[in-house]
Write a protein that holds these residues in place. Structure first.
Motif, PDB file in Angstrom:
ATOM      1  N   GLY A 260      41.293  32.162  45.501  1.00  0.00           N
ATOM      2  CA  GLY A 260      42.238  31.407  44.699  1.00  0.00           C
ATOM      3  C   GLY A 260      42.528  30.053  45.309  1.00  0.00           C
ATOM      4  O   GLY A 260      41.868  29.628  46.264  1.00  0.00           O
ATOM      5  N   PRO A 261      43.546  29.379  44.793  1.00  0.00           N
ATOM      6  CA  PRO A 261      43.865  28.033  45.259  1.00  0.00           C
ATOM      7  C   PRO A 261      44.457  27.973  46.673  1.00  0.00           C
ATOM      8  O   PRO A 261      44.503  26.914  47.268  1.00  0.00           O
ATOM      9  CB  PRO A 261      44.869  27.528  44.225  1.00  0.00           C
ATOM     10  CG  PRO A 261      45.439  28.755  43.615  1.00  0.00           C
ATOM     11  CD  PRO A 261      44.372  29.803  43.682  1.00  0.00           C
ATOM     12  N   ASN A 262      44.916  29.112  47.188  1.00  0.00           N
ATOM     13  CA  ASN A 262      45.417  29.132  48.567  1.00  0.00           C
ATOM     14  C   ASN A 262      44.950  30.414  49.252  1.00  0.00           C
ATOM     15  O   ASN A 262      44.375  31.287  48.622  1.00  0.00           O
ATOM     16  CB  ASN A 262      46.947  28.981  48.609  1.00  0.00           C
ATOM     17  CG  ASN A 262      47.657  30.111  47.897  1.00  0.00           C
ATOM     18  OD1 ASN A 262      47.373  31.272  48.144  1.00  0.00           O
ATOM     19  ND2 ASN A 262      48.563  29.780  46.995  1.00  0.00           N
ATOM     20  N   THR A 263      45.202  30.538  50.531  1.00  0.00           N
ATOM     21  CA  THR A 263      44.670  31.661  51.306  1.00  0.00           C
ATOM     22  C   THR A 263      45.340  32.999  51.005  1.00  0.00           C
ATOM     23  O   THR A 263      44.811  34.033  51.389  1.00  0.00           O
ATOM     24  CB  THR A 263      44.781  31.374  52.814  1.00  0.00           C
ATOM     25  OG1 THR A 263      46.151  31.141  53.138  1.00  0.00           O
ATOM     26  CG2 THR A 263      43.943  30.181  53.206  1.00  0.00           C
ATOM     27  N   ASP A 264      46.485  32.994  50.353  1.00  0.00           N
ATOM     28  CA  ASP A 264      47.192  34.233  50.034  1.00  0.00           C
ATOM     29  C   ASP A 264      46.896  34.737  48.632  1.00  0.00           C
ATOM     30  O   ASP A 264      47.549  35.663  48.163  1.00  0.00           O
ATOM     31  CB  ASP A 264      48.698  34.037  50.177  1.00  0.00           C
ATOM     32  CG  ASP A 264      49.113  33.813  51.611  1.00  0.00           C
ATOM     33  OD1 ASP A 264      48.384  34.288  52.515  1.00  0.00           O
ATOM     34  OD2 ASP A 264      50.146  33.172  51.834  1.00  0.00           O
ATOM     35  N   GLN A 265      45.959  34.129  47.950  1.00  0.00           N
ATOM     36  CA  GLN A 265      45.730  34.483  46.559  1.00  0.00           C
ATOM     37  C   GLN A 265      44.244  34.583  46.247  1.00  0.00           C
ATOM     38  O   GLN A 265      43.426  33.834  46.780  1.00  0.00           O
ATOM     39  CB  GLN A 265      46.378  33.446  45.642  1.00  0.00           C
ATOM     40  CG  GLN A 265      46.509  33.889  44.214  1.00  0.00           C
ATOM     41  CD  GLN A 265      47.307  32.890  43.401  1.00  0.00           C
ATOM     42  OE1 GLN A 265      47.279  31.699  43.664  1.00  0.00           O
ATOM     43  NE2 GLN A 265      48.005  33.367  42.412  1.00  0.00           N
ATOM     44  N   LEU A 266      43.905  35.523  45.383  1.00  0.00           N
ATOM     45  CA  LEU A 266      42.572  35.677  44.827  1.00  0.00           C
ATOM     46  C   LEU A 266      42.699  35.588  43.309  1.00  0.00           C
ATOM     47  O   LEU A 266      43.792  35.712  42.760  1.00  0.00           O
ATOM     48  CB  LEU A 266      41.994  37.043  45.205  1.00  0.00           C
ATOM     49  CG  LEU A 266      41.851  37.338  46.692  1.00  0.00           C
ATOM     50  CD1 LEU A 266      41.543  38.814  46.911  1.00  0.00           C
ATOM     51  CD2 LEU A 266      40.779  36.468  47.302  1.00  0.00           C
ATOM     52  N   VAL A 267      41.576  35.391  42.638  1.00  0.00           N
ATOM     53  CA  VAL A 267      41.562  35.376  41.179  1.00  0.00           C
ATOM     54  C   VAL A 267      40.554  36.419  40.708  1.00  0.00           C
ATOM     55  O   VAL A 267      39.398  36.416  41.147  1.00  0.00           O
ATOM     56  CB  VAL A 267      41.187  33.984  40.628  1.00  0.00           C
ATOM     57  CG1 VAL A 267      41.105  34.014  39.103  1.00  0.00           C
ATOM     58  CG2 VAL A 267      42.198  32.943  41.085  1.00  0.00           C
ATOM     59  N   ALA A 268      40.996  37.310  39.840  1.00  0.00           N
ATOM     60  CA  ALA A 268      40.131  38.342  39.285  1.00  0.00           C
ATOM     61  C   ALA A 268      39.719  37.952  37.870  1.00  0.00           C
ATOM     62  O   ALA A 268      40.540  37.482  37.081  1.00  0.00           O
ATOM     63  CB  ALA A 268      40.870  39.678  39.235  1.00  0.00           C
ATOM     64  N   TYR A 269      38.433  38.122  37.572  1.00  0.00           N
ATOM     65  CA  TYR A 269      37.916  37.950  36.222  1.00  0.00           C
ATOM     66  C   TYR A 269      37.712  39.344  35.657  1.00  0.00           C
ATOM     67  O   TYR A 269      37.044  40.172  36.272  1.00  0.00           O
ATOM     68  CB  TYR A 269      36.587  37.176  36.239  1.00  0.00           C
ATOM     69  CG  TYR A 269      36.778  35.716  36.552  1.00  0.00           C
ATOM     70  CD1 TYR A 269      36.816  34.771  35.550  1.00  0.00           C
ATOM     71  CD2 TYR A 269      36.940  35.284  37.868  1.00  0.00           C
ATOM     72  CE1 TYR A 269      36.995  33.426  35.830  1.00  0.00           C
ATOM     73  CE2 TYR A 269      37.136  33.947  38.161  1.00  0.00           C
ATOM     74  CZ  TYR A 269      37.148  33.024  37.139  1.00  0.00           C
ATOM     75  OH  TYR A 269      37.334  31.700  37.434  1.00  0.00           O
ATOM     76  N   MET A 270      38.296  39.587  34.475  1.00  0.00           N
ATOM     77  CA  MET A 270      38.260  40.921  33.890  1.00  0.00           C
ATOM     78  C   MET A 270      37.795  40.832  32.448  1.00  0.00           C
ATOM     79  O   MET A 270      37.924  39.794  31.798  1.00  0.00           O
ATOM     80  CB  MET A 270      39.643  41.551  34.003  1.00  0.00           C
ATOM     81  CG  MET A 270      40.173  41.472  35.414  1.00  0.00           C
ATOM     82  SD  MET A 270      41.628  42.435  35.756  1.00  0.00           S
ATOM     83  CE  MET A 270      40.991  44.064  35.724  1.00  0.00           C
ATOM     84  N   LYS A 271      37.257  41.965  31.939  1.00  0.00           N
ATOM     85  CA  LYS A 271      36.814  42.020  30.543  1.00  0.00           C
ATOM     86  C   LYS A 271      37.164  43.375  29.955  1.00  0.00           C
ATOM     87  O   LYS A 271      37.388  44.346  30.684  1.00  0.00           O
ATOM     88  CB  LYS A 271      35.316  41.780  30.424  1.00  0.00           C
ATOM     89  CG  LYS A 271      34.461  42.941  30.917  1.00  0.00           C
ATOM     90  CD  LYS A 271      32.990  42.697  30.682  1.00  0.00           C
ATOM     91  CE  LYS A 271      32.184  43.931  31.044  1.00  0.00           C
ATOM     92  NZ  LYS A 271      30.778  43.788  30.754  1.00  0.00           N
ATOM     93  N   ARG A 272      37.239  43.413  28.623  1.00  0.00           N
ATOM     94  CA  ARG A 272      37.355  44.687  27.905  1.00  0.00           C
ATOM     95  C   ARG A 272      36.762  44.504  26.519  1.00  0.00           C
ATOM     96  O   ARG A 272      36.674  43.388  26.001  1.00  0.00           O
ATOM     97  CB  ARG A 272      38.793  45.185  27.844  1.00  0.00           C
ATOM     98  CG  ARG A 272      39.705  44.415  26.939  1.00  0.00           C
ATOM     99  CD  ARG A 272      41.079  45.068  26.880  1.00  0.00           C
ATOM    100  NE  ARG A 272      42.006  44.212  26.160  1.00  0.00           N
ATOM    101  CZ  ARG A 272      43.307  44.431  26.062  1.00  0.00           C
ATOM    102  NH1 ARG A 272      43.833  45.490  26.670  1.00  0.00           N
ATOM    103  NH2 ARG A 272      44.070  43.616  25.387  1.00  0.00           N
ATOM    104  N   ALA A 273      36.363  45.602  25.948  1.00  0.00           N
ATOM    105  CA  ALA A 273      35.756  45.570  24.623  1.00  0.00           C
ATOM    106  C   ALA A 273      36.803  45.177  23.583  1.00  0.00           C
ATOM    107  O   ALA A 273      37.947  45.633  23.641  1.00  0.00           O
ATOM    108  CB  ALA A 273      35.159  46.922  24.284  1.00  0.00           C
ATOM    109  N   LYS A 274      36.390  44.338  22.636  1.00  0.00           N
ATOM    110  CA  LYS A 274      37.280  43.975  21.530  1.00  0.00           C
ATOM    111  C   LYS A 274      37.307  45.119  20.525  1.00  0.00           C
ATOM    112  O   LYS A 274      36.301  45.804  20.322  1.00  0.00           O
ATOM    113  CB  LYS A 274      36.777  42.717  20.825  1.00  0.00           C
ATOM    114  CG  LYS A 274      37.223  41.444  21.484  1.00  0.00           C
ATOM    115  CD  LYS A 274      36.899  40.285  20.566  1.00  0.00           C
ATOM    116  CE  LYS A 274      37.618  39.046  21.041  1.00  0.00           C
ATOM    117  NZ  LYS A 274      37.397  37.916  20.143  1.00  0.00           N
ATOM    118  N   ALA A 275      38.445  45.292  19.914  1.00  0.00           N
ATOM    119  CA  ALA A 275      38.594  46.356  18.906  1.00  0.00           C
ATOM    120  C   ALA A 275      37.857  46.004  17.637  1.00  0.00           C
ATOM    121  O   ALA A 275      37.678  44.886  17.296  1.00  0.00           O
ATOM    122  CB  ALA A 275      40.071  46.578  18.602  1.00  0.00           C
TER     123      ALA A 275
END
Length: 51
Positions: free
Chosen positions: A36-51
């Motif tokens: 992420g933008p700083n050392t204490d943070q990460l960014v997760a990319y997630m997905k799910r099927a559309k209904a």
């Protein structure tokens, strides 16, 4: 054909499991985690099927 929706989620290092568990309960699947933008943070990319 399967269609997907995506979301990016900020992850705090001390609460990563709880955050991912909460999103997983709503049907989101983890695709990738990046720094992420700083050392204490990460960014997760997630997905799910559309209904």
């Amino acid at each position: 054909m399967q269609k997907w929706e995506y979301v990016t989620v900020p992850l705090l290092i001390h609460a990563t499991k709880q955050i991912l568990d909460n999103w997983g309960e709503d049907g989101w699947e983890l695709v990738q985690v990046v720094p992420g933008p700083n050392t204490d943070q990460l960014v997760a990319y997630m997905k799910r099927a559309k209904a």
